[in-house]
Design a protein around this motif. Structure first.
Motif, PDB file in Angstrom:
ATOM      1  N   ALA A 213       0.952  -1.395  -0.068  1.00 36.09           N
ATOM      2  CA  ALA A 213      -0.019   0.281   0.077  1.00 36.09           C
ATOM      3  C   ALA A 213       0.846   1.545  -0.431  1.00 36.09           C
ATOM      4  O   ALA A 213       0.870   1.984   1.053  1.00 36.09           O
ATOM      5  CB  ALA A 213      -0.700   0.105   1.202  1.00 36.09           C
ATOM      6  N   ARG A 214       1.775   1.678  -1.079  1.00 42.29           N
ATOM      7  CA  ARG A 214       2.672   2.683  -1.398  1.00 42.29           C
ATOM      8  C   ARG A 214       2.108   3.931  -0.563  1.00 42.29           C
ATOM      9  O   ARG A 214       2.699   4.651   0.205  1.00 42.29           O
ATOM     10  CB  ARG A 214       2.832   2.431  -2.923  1.00 42.29           C
ATOM     11  CG  ARG A 214       4.236   3.949  -2.935  1.00 42.29           C
ATOM     12  CD  ARG A 214       5.413   3.104  -4.624  1.00 42.29           C
ATOM     13  NE  ARG A 214       5.970   4.170  -4.299  1.00 42.29           N
ATOM     14  CZ  ARG A 214       6.260   4.850  -5.046  1.00 42.29           C
ATOM     15  NH1 ARG A 214       5.345   5.260  -5.775  1.00 42.29           N
ATOM     16  NH2 ARG A 214       7.288   5.741  -5.384  1.00 42.29           N
ATOM     17  N   PRO A 215       0.590   4.752  -1.050  1.00 40.69           N
ATOM     18  CA  PRO A 215       0.306   5.687  -0.539  1.00 40.69           C
ATOM     19  C   PRO A 215       0.509   5.873   1.293  1.00 40.69           C
ATOM     20  O   PRO A 215       0.786   6.776   1.474  1.00 40.69           O
ATOM     21  CB  PRO A 215      -0.385   6.177  -0.913  1.00 40.69           C
ATOM     22  CG  PRO A 215      -0.736   5.373  -2.478  1.00 40.69           C
ATOM     23  CD  PRO A 215      -0.123   3.932  -1.753  1.00 40.69           C
ATOM     24  N   ARG A 216       0.280   4.759   2.107  1.00 39.97           N
ATOM     25  CA  ARG A 216      -0.655   4.648   3.620  1.00 39.97           C
ATOM     26  C   ARG A 216       1.038   4.314   3.589  1.00 39.97           C
ATOM     27  O   ARG A 216       1.645   5.095   4.216  1.00 39.97           O
ATOM     28  CB  ARG A 216      -1.791   3.496   3.114  1.00 39.97           C
ATOM     29  CG  ARG A 216      -2.691   3.622   2.888  1.00 39.97           C
ATOM     30  CD  ARG A 216      -3.354   2.428   2.888  1.00 39.97           C
ATOM     31  NE  ARG A 216      -5.192   3.201   3.214  1.00 39.97           N
ATOM     32  CZ  ARG A 216      -5.384   3.464   1.204  1.00 39.97           C
ATOM     33  NH1 ARG A 216      -4.301   3.096   0.361  1.00 39.97           N
ATOM     34  NH2 ARG A 216      -6.603   3.549   0.628  1.00 39.97           N
ATOM     35  N   THR A 217       1.700   3.537   2.705  1.00 44.96           N
ATOM     36  CA  THR A 217       3.563   3.385   3.789  1.00 44.96           C
ATOM     37  C   THR A 217       3.851   4.528   3.972  1.00 44.96           C
ATOM     38  O   THR A 217       4.630   5.049   4.358  1.00 44.96           O
ATOM     39  CB  THR A 217       4.437   2.335   3.192  1.00 44.96           C
ATOM     40  OG1 THR A 217       3.157   0.819   1.718  1.00 44.96           O
ATOM     41  CG2 THR A 217       5.660   2.055   3.202  1.00 44.96           C
ATOM     42  N   ILE A 218       4.247   5.520   2.853  1.00 45.56           N
ATOM     43  CA  ILE A 218       4.119   7.279   2.395  1.00 45.56           C
ATOM     44  C   ILE A 218       3.536   7.857   3.713  1.00 45.56           C
ATOM     45  O   ILE A 218       5.252   8.720   5.000  1.00 45.56           O
ATOM     46  CB  ILE A 218       3.999   7.827   1.246  1.00 45.56           C
ATOM     47  CG1 ILE A 218       5.374   6.501  -0.058  1.00 45.56           C
ATOM     48  CG2 ILE A 218       4.875   8.599   0.900  1.00 45.56           C
ATOM     49  CD1 ILE A 218       4.769   7.584  -0.855  1.00 45.56           C
TER      50      ILE A 218
ATOM     51  N   GLY B  69       8.561   9.942  -2.605  1.00 44.90           N
ATOM     52  CA  GLY B  69       7.693   9.542  -2.997  1.00 44.90           C
ATOM     53  C   GLY B  69       6.293  10.112  -3.226  1.00 44.90           C
ATOM     54  O   GLY B  69       5.594   9.958  -3.791  1.00 44.90           O
ATOM     55  N   ALA B  70       6.353  11.018  -1.647  1.00 40.66           N
ATOM     56  CA  ALA B  70       4.566  12.090  -2.015  1.00 40.66           C
ATOM     57  C   ALA B  70       5.160  12.891  -2.893  1.00 40.66           C
ATOM     58  O   ALA B  70       3.805  12.852  -3.354  1.00 40.66           O
ATOM     59  CB  ALA B  70       5.156  12.537  -0.664  1.00 40.66           C
TER      60      ALA B  70
END
Length: 59
Positions: A14-19, A46-47
């Motif tokens: 979950a890339r957005p949530r990981t960031i 990433g953001a």
């Protein structure tokens, strides 16, 4: 708990949530912590890539 949340989100891909979890953990680590510096180098690009503006507004 913040670190565990980060690891779980990363494991799910979950890339957005990981960031977001990286940013939250960064805010809760001491300024001189090397892990904090590494997380900042990781979550900011990433953001930017994912256009998560609320994570970048606190530069």
């Amino acid at each position: 708990m913040l670190r565990r949340s980060l690891h779980l989100r990363a494991a799910l891909g979950a890339r957005p949530r990981t960031i977001a979890a990286q940013a939250l953990l960064t805010d809760n680590l001491p300024e001189d912590d090397p892990e904090r510096a590494e997380l900042m180098r990781t979550f900011r690009p990433g953001a930017q890539e994912l256009h998560i503006g609320w994570l970048l507004s606190e530069d």
